[in-house]
Design a protein around this motif. Structure first.
Motif, PDB file in Angstrom:
ATOM      1  N   PRO A 293       0.827  -1.208   0.000  1.00 14.45           N
ATOM      2  CA  PRO A 293       0.000   0.000   0.000  1.00 14.45           C
ATOM      3  C   PRO A 293       0.863   1.261   0.000  1.00 14.45           C
ATOM      4  O   PRO A 293       2.011   1.246   0.439  1.00 14.45           O
ATOM      5  CB  PRO A 293      -0.799  -0.115   1.292  1.00 14.45           C
ATOM      6  CG  PRO A 293       0.046  -0.958   2.175  1.00 14.45           C
ATOM      7  CD  PRO A 293       0.772  -1.900   1.270  1.00 14.45           C
TER       8      PRO A 293
ATOM      9  N   GLU B 184      -2.500   5.245   2.134  1.00 14.27           N
ATOM     10  CA  GLU B 184      -3.432   4.157   2.407  1.00 14.27           C
ATOM     11  C   GLU B 184      -3.069   3.455   3.716  1.00 14.27           C
ATOM     12  O   GLU B 184      -3.950   3.144   4.532  1.00 14.27           O
ATOM     13  CB  GLU B 184      -3.405   3.158   1.251  1.00 14.27           C
ATOM     14  CG  GLU B 184      -4.394   2.029   1.392  1.00 14.27           C
ATOM     15  CD  GLU B 184      -4.330   1.048   0.237  1.00 14.27           C
ATOM     16  OE1 GLU B 184      -5.181   0.156   0.203  1.00 14.27           O
ATOM     17  OE2 GLU B 184      -3.425   1.175  -0.618  1.00 14.27           O
TER      18      GLU B 184
ATOM     19  N   ARG C 104      -4.016   5.652   6.718  1.00 15.96           N
ATOM     20  CA  ARG C 104      -5.466   5.718   6.909  1.00 15.96           C
ATOM     21  C   ARG C 104      -5.977   4.434   7.570  1.00 15.96           C
ATOM     22  O   ARG C 104      -6.782   4.493   8.518  1.00 15.96           O
ATOM     23  CB  ARG C 104      -6.172   5.937   5.578  1.00 15.96           C
ATOM     24  CG  ARG C 104      -7.676   6.043   5.738  1.00 15.96           C
ATOM     25  CD  ARG C 104      -8.369   6.425   4.461  1.00 15.96           C
ATOM     26  NE  ARG C 104      -7.998   7.790   4.107  1.00 15.96           N
ATOM     27  CZ  ARG C 104      -7.881   8.233   2.869  1.00 15.96           C
ATOM     28  NH1 ARG C 104      -8.114   7.427   1.860  1.00 15.96           N
ATOM     29  NH2 ARG C 104      -7.549   9.480   2.632  1.00 15.96           N
TER      30      ARG C 104
END
Length: 58
Positions: free
Chosen positions: A20, A24, A27
């Motif tokens: 990722p 990403e 988060r």
């Protein structure tokens, strides 16, 4: 159970997978951390209720 077929499907999934991006990852880490904190807070509130309400705990 066809072992070479199973291994080929695992290799195919690993080839499709990608690491990722930092955005990403951060988060997902933030959401997971918020979930852990929420469950901890809920447990603490239940602990407080069990401590202060007579006859609610052991």
């Amino acid at each position: 159970m066809d072992v070479p077929f199973d291994l080929n499907s695992y290799v195919r999934v690993l080839k499709l997978a990608s690491t990722p991006s930092w955005e990403e990852f951060s988060r997902v880490a933030l959401i997971a951390g918020a979930g852990v904190a929420l469950v901890g807070l809920l447990g603490f509130v239940i602990f407080l209720l069990m401590s202060f309400v007579p006859g609610a705990g052991l």
